[in-house]
Design an enzyme around this catalytic site. Structure first.
Site, PDB file in Angstrom:
ATOM      1  N   ILE A  14       0.716  -1.335   0.062  1.00 38.22           N
ATOM      2  CA  ILE A  14       0.071  -0.151   0.001  1.00 38.22           C
ATOM      3  C   ILE A  14       0.862   1.171   0.128  1.00 38.22           C
ATOM      4  O   ILE A  14       0.514   2.506  -0.464  1.00 38.22           O
ATOM      5  CB  ILE A  14      -1.064  -0.034   1.128  1.00 38.22           C
ATOM      6  CG1 ILE A  14      -0.149   0.232   2.636  1.00 38.22           C
ATOM      7  CG2 ILE A  14      -1.875  -1.345   1.115  1.00 38.22           C
ATOM      8  CD1 ILE A  14      -1.261   0.297   3.666  1.00 38.22           C
ATOM      9  N   TYR A 164       2.834  -7.992  17.220  1.00 40.11           N
ATOM     10  CA  TYR A 164       2.291  -7.270  16.216  1.00 40.11           C
ATOM     11  C   TYR A 164       1.052  -6.520  16.763  1.00 40.11           C
ATOM     12  O   TYR A 164       1.065  -5.285  16.500  1.00 40.11           O
ATOM     13  CB  TYR A 164       1.846  -8.126  14.840  1.00 40.11           C
ATOM     14  CG  TYR A 164       1.457  -7.046  13.712  1.00 40.11           C
ATOM     15  CD1 TYR A 164       2.273  -6.367  12.827  1.00 40.11           C
ATOM     16  CD2 TYR A 164       0.044  -6.865  13.461  1.00 40.11           C
ATOM     17  CE1 TYR A 164       2.144  -5.789  11.926  1.00 40.11           C
ATOM     18  CE2 TYR A 164      -0.410  -6.014  12.430  1.00 40.11           C
ATOM     19  CZ  TYR A 164       0.611  -5.473  11.707  1.00 40.11           C
ATOM     20  OH  TYR A 164       0.401  -4.375  10.591  1.00 40.11           O
TER      21      TYR A 164
END
Length: 298
Positions: A14, A164
């Protein structure tokens, strides 16, 4: 649009798509990545999209805080304005690794590096106001916990997805605290969950049915976005919108699910946790806890 935008993590996914879209909108796009060859390729695409707007690639490893400091110095030297900083660089590690200072790598790259870069560039952002800070987070932040912050920093009892999630919760907490500290300066701070992206490296850290489901859904989403899954182009649009759209010009301290404002995890409302994370982060990267009020590069 005559903006200067610094976009980290823009040599793939992205970030790469967002760099091109920002250039098409007339922005001067400064971007980072670790791969020099990929960086040169993206730079060619950025300059082709808008030859008159320019652009620059900076090879930076966000696990190296000295490299982050050098990036901030270079940007402040070469550009007299900065209209938006998009903290998009990130990592997910399948095994525990640490920096030279003993900080778990996921936390270092995903939270501490953007914390450091944002604070070092805050004076330039304030001088360029109205300006914006946009940070890529994740819906997985809802599964994060920073109640034992030092354990997270060291990566104790390491689990890839937990690490994460913890780092993404730190992103949202940082955004809310940064917005409070920048209130009245003309600089806004927001974060975004860009959707689950096809081909994401997080898939390799899933197991069993979750891995099969995620892989299959990602394959479908690569053709047409479905449910929580999003195309690379759609996710990039979310970043570009927060960095440039007039509709969010006065919004600060918010969490977005793609282009829609959403409610983050309840932990984000914990002022004591936000303050504790800020102070510990400043200690870990060698900054005074008072930033971004002062100028840490002086």
């Amino acid at each position: 649009m005559d903006r200067v935008v610094l976009l980290t993590g823009a040599t793939s996914g992205i970030g790469r798509e967002a760099a091109r879209k920002l250039a098409e909108r007339g922005a001067t796009v400064l971007f980072t990545g670790r791969d020099r060859e990929a960086g040169a390729d993206v730079l060619s695409a950025v300059r082709a999209a808008a030859p008159e707007s320019g652009g620059e690639f900076y090879p930076v490893d966000f696990a190296d805080f000295d490299a982050v400091r050098e990036l901030a110095r270079t940007v402040r030297t070469e550009y007299d304005r900065l209209d938006a900083l998009v903290n998009n660089a990130g990592t997910s590690r399948s095994e525990r690794r640490t920096t030279e200072d003993g900080v778990e790598l996921t936390f270092a790259v995903n939270h501490l590096a953007p914390f450091l870069l944002t604070n070092l560039l805050a004076p330039r952002l304030r001088a360029s106001a109205p300006a914006r800070v946009v940070t890529t987070s994740s819906a997985l932040h809802e599964n994060g916990s920073l109640s034992d912050l030092d354990a997270v920093v060291r990566g104790e009892e390491f689990d890839a997805l937990d690490a994460y999630a913890d780092s993404k919760l730190a992103n949202v907490l940082f955004t809310r605290e940064l917005a409070d500290r920048l209130a009245g300066t003309g600089v806004t701070a927001n974060c975004v969950h860009p959707g689950w992206i096809p081909g994401t490296r997080l898939v390799r850290n899933a197991t069993g049915f979750s891995r099969l489901f995620t892989s299959a859904a990602s394959l479908v989403a690569s053709v047409a976005p479905v449910g929580p899954f999003e195309s690379v182009s759609g996710a990039a649009d979310a970043l570009v919108s927060l960095a440039t759209s007039d509709e969010v010009a006065d919004v600060s301290g918010a969490y977005f699910d793609r282009r829609e404002r959403a409610s983050p995890a309840a932990a984000v409302n914990d002022e004591e946790l936000r303050t504790r994370l800020w102070r510990r982060s400043a200690e870990l990267v060698g900054l005074p806890a008072s930033v971004p009020e002062g100028d840490p590069l002086r």
